[in-house]
Design an enzyme around this catalytic site. Structure first.
Site, PDB file in Angstrom:
ATOM      1  NE  ARG A 119      61.747  34.292  24.443  1.00  0.00           N
ATOM      2  CZ  ARG A 119      61.413  34.458  25.708  1.00  0.00           C
ATOM      3  NH1 ARG A 119      62.229  35.085  26.524  1.00  0.00           N
ATOM      4  NH2 ARG A 119      60.262  33.997  26.175  1.00  0.00           N
ATOM      5  NE  ARG A 135      60.478  36.765  16.068  1.00  0.00           N
ATOM      6  CZ  ARG A 135      59.867  37.921  15.886  1.00  0.00           C
ATOM      7  NH1 ARG A 135      60.349  38.793  15.048  1.00  0.00           N
ATOM      8  NH2 ARG A 135      58.782  38.202  16.563  1.00  0.00           N
ATOM      9  N   GLY A 167      52.810  65.713  37.937  1.00  0.00           N
ATOM     10  CA  GLY A 167      52.777  64.334  37.450  1.00  0.00           C
ATOM     11  C   GLY A 167      53.780  63.472  38.189  1.00  0.00           C
ATOM     12  NE  ARG A 202      67.885  43.424  19.910  1.00  0.00           N
ATOM     13  CZ  ARG A 202      67.375  44.333  20.728  1.00  0.00           C
ATOM     14  NH1 ARG A 202      67.176  44.040  21.992  1.00  0.00           N
ATOM     15  NH2 ARG A 202      67.059  45.525  20.280  1.00  0.00           N
ATOM     16  CG  PHE A 219      62.246  56.618  35.225  1.00  0.00           C
ATOM     17  CD1 PHE A 219      62.739  55.392  35.630  1.00  0.00           C
ATOM     18  CD2 PHE A 219      61.760  56.743  33.933  1.00  0.00           C
ATOM     19  CE1 PHE A 219      62.763  54.314  34.769  1.00  0.00           C
ATOM     20  CE2 PHE A 219      61.783  55.670  33.064  1.00  0.00           C
ATOM     21  CZ  PHE A 219      62.286  54.449  33.485  1.00  0.00           C
ATOM     22  CG  ASP A 248      57.566  57.554  23.951  1.00  0.00           C
ATOM     23  OD1 ASP A 248      56.876  56.567  23.636  1.00  0.00           O
ATOM     24  OD2 ASP A 248      57.595  58.017  25.098  1.00  0.00           O
ATOM     25  CE1 TYR A 262      57.546  45.928  23.542  1.00  0.00           C
ATOM     26  CE2 TYR A 262      59.072  46.292  21.735  1.00  0.00           C
ATOM     27  CZ  TYR A 262      58.498  46.704  22.923  1.00  0.00           C
ATOM     28  OH  TYR A 262      58.893  47.879  23.499  1.00  0.00           O
ATOM     29  CE  LYS A 311      61.541  63.493  32.728  1.00  0.00           C
ATOM     30  NZ  LYS A 311      61.460  63.322  31.282  1.00  0.00           N
TER      31      LYS A 311
END
EC number: 2.7.11.1
Length: 480
Positions: A15, A23, A157, A86, A161, A274, A18, A179
């Site tokens: 599978r 497949r 901010g 997975r 988390f 990212d 996203y 942070k």
């Protein structure tokens, strides 16, 4: 003894992570834990060297389920620095039993080998992993840093988390961004490995356009990063106000981003993964600061690939969506997206419906405003190539290929690194506590931090040995 043998092979339905379609993949399970998948059954050695999927079953957990399809099984394991899952299904319960038994047998065998190796290596520190070496070699701060060492001034901010707060170190009067992450949330959301990665990458990185880490420490329920404070605000904030940047301004920011990514790729073997406007800050002089290393991959050399999923949907590269192995070229796709946003005032691919968005990223040709120069179009077309092998920067030259592109012809790269170029915009900050470039939604809020427990004022041996966050503490001054 070192020969790698195939334990089991055959067709599985896998599978997508996203795009949730099933497949067919031909998988090989090897006795070294390698679990690799192909579109077709590989006929020769050459075909075997280019798998679509490349997992490891070491230290995995297996779960059997009848959803979303009968005879489904899920493999869950720590890969590189992230917990991944997975999902596979087969036609019969017998097939599933054969696969899960084979996978568990290989995983158990690897665990036994590891335990034997650990016993053999005890007393031989030179044999430890790179991460362990790094942690052992860190000098311990003479004074244990705690939350009581800071004044808490403004909220900068807030996220899933935790929060980021502007703080002032009492002893020095210096300002930092702290942070603060809640351990329970990080553990619940499988972000432990990401967080430890961020700590390691920040400790080991020294570059003018990467956020520097001053300290990291933990309390019984929180992890704290005390970082360089960039009070010029997010690039996202400035672009939202101005809608579009000139090509010259985009070139300046793009060059500083390329310089930082080149350092991470070539010096640190780290893929950032990212890149997005929200993770690009400006310092008080208007230079770029890349923040938030929680999604970084460690140990990525030329040609090495990785298999985990994370990132903002609009910024995901096609190879990530296709569920294929991916490498450093994902960062150049990210660069293409942020530079497109800067020069065109919008995302290259966007739809509120994620399935439609993914289809656009995979299939849609890139379109440009008529006002864009041929050099800018050429750069963006190269960076946003769907095939990572064809992408600008996707070859062995990596960042050098982008540096040589004609869009950057006027750039002297050593001058970029040495900050000799004048920033096109200088933030109008009047003091270190000026937060005009941060969202008022946060800065106007009262800061609420639960007072640390008595036992948190000293970070004792026990807290350092906690299973989730070993050897977390760090002081830049102690390692300088």
């Amino acid at each position: 003894m070192n020969d790698v043998a195939i334990v089991k092979e055959g067709w599985l339905h896998k599978r997508g992570e996203y795009i949730k379609t099933w497949r067919p993949r031909y998988f090989l399970l090897k006795n070294d834990g390698t679990f690799i998948g192909y579109k077709e059954r590989p006929q020769d050695l050459e075909q075997r060297e280019s798998p679509l999927n490349n997992f490891s079953v070491a230290q995995c957990q297996l779960m059997k389920t009848e959803r979303p399809r009968p005879n489904t099984f899920i493999i869950r394991c720590l890969q590189w620095t992230t917990v991944i899952e997975r999902t596979f299904h087969v036609e019969t319960p017998e097939e599933r039993e054969e696969w899960t038994t084979a996978i568990q047998t290989v995983a158990d065998g690897l665990k036994r080998q590891e335990e034997e190796t650990m016993d053999f290596r005890s007393g031989s520190p030179g044999e430890n992993s790179g991460a362990e070496e790094m942690e052992v070699s860190l000098a311990k701060p003479k004074h244990r840093v705690t939350m009581n060492d800071f004044e808490y001034l403004k909220l900068l901010g807030k996220g899933t988390f935790g929060k980021v707060i502007l703080v002032k170190e009492k002893a020095t009067g210096r300002y930092y961004a702290m942070k603060i992450l809640k351990k329970e949330v990080i553990v619940a959301k499988d972000e432990v490995a990401h967080t430890l990665t961020e700590n390691r990458v920040l400790q080991n990185s020294r570059h003018p356009f990467l956020t520097a880490l001053k300290y990291s420490f933990q309390t019984h329920d929180r992890l704290c990063f005390v970082m360089e404070y960039a009070n010029g605000g997010e690039l996202f904030f400035h672009l939202s106000r101005e809608r579009v940047f000139s090509e010259d301004r985009a070139r300046f920011y793009g060059a500083e981003i390329v310089s930082a990514l080149d350092y991470l790729h070539s010096e640190k073997e780290v893929v950032y993964r990212d890149l997005k406007l929200e993770n690009l800050m400006l310092d008080k002089d208007g230079h770029i600061k890349i923040t938030d290393f929680g999604l970084c991959k460690e140990g990525i050399k030329d040609g090495a690939t990785m298999k985990t999923f994370c990132g903002t949907p609009e910024y995901l590269a096609p190879e990530v969506l296709e569920d294929n192995d991916y490498g450093r070229a994902v960062d150049w796709w990210g660069l293409g997206v942020v530079m497109y946003e800067m020069m065109c005032g919008r995302l290259p691919f966007y739809n509120q419906d994620h399935e439609k968005l993914f289809e656009l990223i995979l299939m849609e040709e890139i379109r440009f405003p008529r006002t864009l120069s041929p050099e800018a179009k050429s750069l963006l077309s190269g960076l946003l190539k769907k095939d990572p092998k064809q992408r600008l920067g996707g070859g062995s030259e990596d960042a050098k290929e982008i540096m040589q592109h004609r869009f950057f012809a006027s750039i002297v790269w050593q001058d970029v690194y040495e900050k000799k170029l004048s920033p096109p915009f200088k933030p109008q900050v009047t003091s270190e506590t000026d937060t005009r470039y941060f969202d008022e939604e946060f800065t106007a809020q009262m800061i609420t931090i639960t007072p640390p427990d008595q036992d948190d004022s000293m970070e004792g041996v026990d807290s350092e040995r906690r299973p989730h966050f070993p050897q977390f503490s760090y002081s830049a001054s102690a390692t300088a």
